[in-house]
Structures are given as structure tokens and as C-alpha cells.
Design a protein around this motif. Structure first.
Motif, mmCIF file in Angstrom:
data_model
loop_
_atom_site.group_PDB
_atom_site.id
_atom_site.type_symbol
_atom_site.label_atom_id
_atom_site.label_comp_id
_atom_site.label_asym_id
_atom_site.label_seq_id
_atom_site.Cartn_x
_atom_site.Cartn_y
_atom_site.Cartn_z
ATOM 1 N N ALA A 52 0.675 -0.777 -0.226
ATOM 2 C CA ALA A 52 0.029 0.240 0.127
ATOM 3 C C ALA A 52 1.095 1.389 -0.176
ATOM 4 C CB ALA A 52 -0.629 -0.001 1.716
ATOM 5 N N GLU A 53 1.860 0.846 0.600
ATOM 6 C CA GLU A 53 2.839 2.711 0.582
ATOM 7 C C GLU A 53 3.449 2.393 -0.583
ATOM 8 O OE1 GLU A 53 5.506 2.494 4.221
ATOM 9 O OE2 GLU A 53 4.061 2.068 5.731
ATOM 10 N N ARG A 54 4.193 2.106 -1.232
ATOM 11 C CA ARG A 54 4.512 1.516 -2.021
ATOM 12 C C ARG A 54 3.785 2.443 -3.304
ATOM 13 N NH1 ARG A 54 9.335 0.341 -4.682
ATOM 14 N NH2 ARG A 54 10.118 -1.331 -2.575
ATOM 15 N N VAL A 55 2.755 1.105 -3.693
ATOM 16 C CA VAL A 55 1.522 2.279 -4.502
ATOM 17 C C VAL A 55 1.578 3.442 -4.190
ATOM 18 C CG1 VAL A 55 -1.061 1.816 -5.122
ATOM 19 C CG2 VAL A 55 0.881 -0.333 -4.222
ATOM 20 N N ALA A 56 1.222 4.035 -2.690
ATOM 21 C CA ALA A 56 0.584 5.126 -2.686
ATOM 22 C C ALA A 56 2.147 6.149 -3.236
ATOM 23 C CB ALA A 56 0.806 5.764 -1.193
ATOM 24 N N ARG A 57 3.422 5.676 -2.838
ATOM 25 C CA ARG A 57 4.590 6.112 -3.377
ATOM 26 C C ARG A 57 3.950 6.524 -4.797
ATOM 27 N NH1 ARG A 57 6.998 10.995 -3.795
ATOM 28 N NH2 ARG A 57 8.436 10.634 -4.628
ATOM 29 N N GLY A 58 3.746 5.961 -5.785
ATOM 30 C CA GLY A 58 3.491 5.735 -7.099
ATOM 31 C C GLY A 58 2.938 6.380 -7.202
ATOM 32 N N ARG A 59 1.755 6.147 -6.898
ATOM 33 C CA ARG A 59 0.634 7.506 -7.148
ATOM 34 C C ARG A 59 1.584 9.182 -7.154
ATOM 35 N NH1 ARG A 59 -4.318 9.053 -3.498
ATOM 36 N NH2 ARG A 59 -5.579 10.207 -4.937
ATOM 37 N N GLU A 60 1.804 9.281 -6.097
ATOM 38 C CA GLU A 60 2.615 10.955 -5.862
ATOM 39 C C GLU A 60 3.659 10.817 -6.830
ATOM 40 O OE1 GLU A 60 4.332 10.377 -2.091
ATOM 41 O OE2 GLU A 60 2.567 10.051 -0.832
#
Length: 140
Positions: A52-60
Motif C-alpha cells: 500500500a505504501e509503495r502504491v501510494a508513493r507511485g501515485r505521488e
């Protein structure tokens, strides 16, 4: 008299060209929405808690690189190249190749897109991995 008709014909021709140009532009850009400064991109619910954190960072990263000027996700951005479901169609290595404009996909990209994507090779490796994770999480 002929000169007057020639001027009228030139004026009418010029007017028609402008009208057709405006009509074409309106038709071509009809589906293009104004891109917000910070688009609300979905974080897919299928992401595992550890990812979830990696996906959220990718979204950013996606938002910071202004990827929405060429791509769209969930109707946000340019409709020319939608990325919805890209995680269902491609594996992570293939997504990475397209994102960075690697040689294996270079023939399928326009020169402009290739130059733009090759600029992403200067990104931090963690940012690229996060962006790939985000794109891979976009499934139907």
C-alpha cells in the motif's frame, strides 16, 4: 467587378477555413477535461497492505511527473492513452520498459514520447519501482 468578386471569394474561403478549424478543434478536444493540479487518482483496493505504501508513493510520482498530460486513469487526464487496467494487460517488467522507453518498446513509441520517457531514466530507482507498482496495481 472581377476584383470585387475575387475579394469576396477570398474572404468567404478564409472564413470557411476558420470555421472548419474551430469545428475540428472542438470535436477533437471534446473529451479532454481540464487537468487539475492534483488529480484524484485511485489507489486500487487490491493492493496488499505491505504494498500500500509503495502504491501510494507511485501515485505521488505519477502526479509529480504530470503523467496525466499524456495518460488518463479513471477518466482523469488525457484520454489519448488511458492506463486503466494496464496491470491486467502487462507484467511489471513490460510496464517498466514502457515507462522508461527501453529499447524493446522504442519502435512502438513516437519520437516525442520516447524522448519524454527516456528522461525518466534519471529518476531515483525507488521512485521508478513505486510508479511501476502503482501502474501494475491498476487492474480492471
Amino acid at each position: 467587378m472581377r476584383e470585387r468578386w475575387a475579394r469576396r471569394l477570398a474572404w468567404i474561403t478564409c472564413s470557411l477555413v476558420l470555421v472548419f478549424t474551430a469545428a475540428f478543434a472542438a470535436t477533437y478536444n471534446a473529451g479532454t477535461a481540464t487537468i487539475a493540479a492534483e488529480p484524484m487518482l485511485p489507489v486500487p483496493p487490491a493492493a496488499a497492505p505491505g504494498d500500500a505504501e509503495r502504491v501510494a508513493r507511485g501515485r505521488e510520482v505519477y502526479a509529480s511527473l504530470d503523467c496525466a498530460t499524456c495518460h488518463s486513469i479513471a477518466g482523469e487526464g488525457s484520454p489519448r492513452s488511458p492506463l486503466d487496467g494496464v496491470g491486467s494487460r502487462m507484467e511489471r517488467p513490460e510496464i517498466r520498459a514502457w515507462t522508461l522507453g527501453e529499447d524493446s518498446v522504442a519502435e512502438d513509441l513516437s519520437p516525442r514520447a520516447l524522448r519524454s520517457k527516456r528522461g525518466y531514466r534519471e529518476l531515483d530507482g525507488d521512485d521508478v519501482d513505486a510508479l511501476v507498482s502503482y501502474l501494475a496495481s491498476l487492474t480492471d
